[in-house]
Each structure stands twice: as C-alpha cells, then as structure tokens.
Design a protein around this motif. Structure first.
Motif, PDB file in Angstrom:
ATOM      1  N   THR A  43      46.092  29.332 113.175  1.00 30.44           N
ATOM      2  CA  THR A  43      46.504  29.634 111.501  1.00 30.44           C
ATOM      3  C   THR A  43      45.386  29.310 110.554  1.00 30.44           C
ATOM      4  O   THR A  43      45.647  30.252 109.481  1.00 30.44           O
ATOM      5  N   ARG A  44      44.978  28.299 110.945  1.00 29.94           N
ATOM      6  CA  ARG A  44      43.944  27.747 109.786  1.00 29.94           C
ATOM      7  C   ARG A  44      42.613  27.984 110.009  1.00 29.94           C
ATOM      8  O   ARG A  44      42.313  27.655 111.404  1.00 29.94           O
ATOM      9  N   GLU A  45      41.658  28.150 109.092  1.00 27.56           N
ATOM     10  CA  GLU A  45      40.307  28.085 109.366  1.00 27.56           C
ATOM     11  C   GLU A  45      39.790  26.934 109.842  1.00 27.56           C
ATOM     12  O   GLU A  45      40.361  25.660 109.499  1.00 27.56           O
ATOM     13  N   GLY A  46      38.758  26.926 110.302  1.00 24.82           N
ATOM     14  CA  GLY A  46      37.695  25.422 110.646  1.00 24.82           C
ATOM     15  C   GLY A  46      37.987  24.764 112.034  1.00 24.82           C
ATOM     16  O   GLY A  46      37.335  23.958 112.373  1.00 24.82           O
ATOM     17  N   HIS A  47      39.031  25.652 112.794  1.00 25.48           N
ATOM     18  CA  HIS A  47      39.189  25.124 114.021  1.00 25.48           C
ATOM     19  C   HIS A  47      38.286  25.754 115.051  1.00 25.48           C
ATOM     20  O   HIS A  47      37.837  26.735 114.928  1.00 25.48           O
ATOM     21  N   THR A  48      37.758  24.847 115.991  1.00 28.82           N
ATOM     22  CA  THR A  48      36.602  25.677 117.069  1.00 28.82           C
ATOM     23  C   THR A  48      37.077  25.197 118.503  1.00 28.82           C
ATOM     24  O   THR A  48      37.959  24.381 118.611  1.00 28.82           O
ATOM     25  N   SER A  49      36.942  26.313 119.160  1.00 24.41           N
ATOM     26  CA  SER A  49      37.012  25.899 120.499  1.00 24.41           C
ATOM     27  C   SER A  49      36.492  24.995 121.314  1.00 24.41           C
ATOM     28  O   SER A  49      35.256  24.411 120.788  1.00 24.41           O
ATOM     29  N   PRO A  50      37.232  24.196 121.896  1.00 31.45           N
ATOM     30  CA  PRO A  50      36.339  23.009 122.768  1.00 31.45           C
ATOM     31  C   PRO A  50      35.320  23.358 123.700  1.00 31.45           C
ATOM     32  O   PRO A  50      34.193  22.620 123.750  1.00 31.45           O
ATOM     33  N   ALA A  51      35.332  24.718 124.008  1.00 30.97           N
ATOM     34  CA  ALA A  51      34.276  25.238 125.118  1.00 30.97           C
ATOM     35  C   ALA A  51      32.911  25.584 124.322  1.00 30.97           C
ATOM     36  O   ALA A  51      32.028  25.360 124.680  1.00 30.97           O
ATOM     37  N   ALA A  52      33.134  25.460 123.035  1.00 25.93           N
ATOM     38  CA  ALA A  52      31.996  25.961 122.027  1.00 25.93           C
ATOM     39  C   ALA A  52      31.081  24.714 121.954  1.00 25.93           C
ATOM     40  O   ALA A  52      29.687  24.953 121.778  1.00 25.93           O
ATOM     41  N   SER A  53      31.535  23.580 122.236  1.00 23.91           N
ATOM     42  CA  SER A  53      30.438  22.264 122.557  1.00 23.91           C
ATOM     43  C   SER A  53      30.615  21.574 123.567  1.00 23.91           C
ATOM     44  O   SER A  53      30.127  20.539 123.879  1.00 23.91           O
ATOM     45  N   ALA A  54      30.586  22.303 124.852  1.00 24.15           N
ATOM     46  CA  ALA A  54      30.669  21.997 126.094  1.00 24.15           C
ATOM     47  C   ALA A  54      29.135  21.662 126.532  1.00 24.15           C
ATOM     48  O   ALA A  54      28.241  22.470 126.207  1.00 24.15           O
TER      49      ALA A  54
END
Length: 151
Positions: A25-36
C-alpha cells in the motif's frame, strides 16, 4: 501481449532465477528478490535442500526489512503461535536437509536459539529499539547476505 523467442540459455537462466512478487500500500517497498546476490541464483533450486533454499530467502527478507529501519531500531523475530516473546536475531543457519536455526537474545538479554523444521517455518520480523549503549544498530541481514556472496 508479445511472444518472445528465447534461447535455451535464456530459458535455463529464467528457470533458475528466483521469482517473487509483492504489492504494498505504501511506496518505497522493494521485493527481496530484487537484491538477490548471484550466489543464490547461480545454483538451480532443484539442487538445493529445503533448508538451504529457506535460509537464503529468509536472509533476503531480513536484509530487505532492515533497509526500512532507522538507526534506532534492529531486527528481531516474534514467535508465531507462542507467547515466548521475541528474539533479537544475531545469527542464523541451516542443517541439511530441513532444519533452520536462529541465534540471538530475548528481551531480557538471555541467550536464545530457535531450531525449526522448514515445514513449520513462520517468521515474524519486528523492529525493536537498539540498546542505548550501542552506537550503531547491528544489521545481521547485511552480514548474512555478504556471507552468501562470499560462498
């Protein structure tokens, strides 16, 4: 929709990469897979034990959670379905084929360890205030991720 033709190598790589999808619902959250790190994606999932695969992904979730914390908080985990309180995460490991362990301390500072079968794994990450005497918060997720990259 477009049909894309992929080479055999591209298909194999796409199959080996972890897939993760999240909506917030809020901006700024990233997927954990994005920094794998590459160490997670270099070994096909089929060649990993349930414990190794769970361990690697939990590290990504912890690191991702820590990115959202300010300098006054550290990551801890709550115990799902228990009144055992919380454990400040100070270490983590796995024992093939199916055990995960968390090392740390409870709210009173007592040494604590949780050993859990991957089939029973549920982790609640919580932000707890860091000890006042400690200048900088400890970021276990970043240490664990760095260790994955070394190995």
């Amino acid at each position: 929709m477009t049909d894309e033709i992929m080479t055999t190598a591209e298909l194999a790589e796409a199959d080996a990469l972890p897939r993760c999808r999240e909506v917030h619902t809020r901006e700024g959250h990233t997927s954990p897979a994005a920094s794998a790190p590459a160490s997670i994606t270099s070994k096909p999932v089929e060649q990993k034990s349930a414990a190794e695969w769970a361990y690697e992904r939990i590290i990504l979730y912890i690191k991702n959670f820590e990115k959202t914390l300010d300098n006054e908080h550290e990551v801890a985990m709550g115990f799902v379905g228990s009144d055992a309180g919380v454990l400040k995460i100070e270490g983590m490991g796995y024992f093939d084929p199916d055990m995960i362990t968390f090392y740390g301390s409870d709210a009173a500072g007592s040494k604590t360890q949780l050993v859990q079968h991957v089939s029973q794994l549920s982790v609640i990450l919580r932000a707890l205030p860091k000890p006042r005497a400690q200048a900088e918060p400890e970021r276990i997720g970043f240490r664990l991720a760095a260790d994955l990259e070394k190995n």
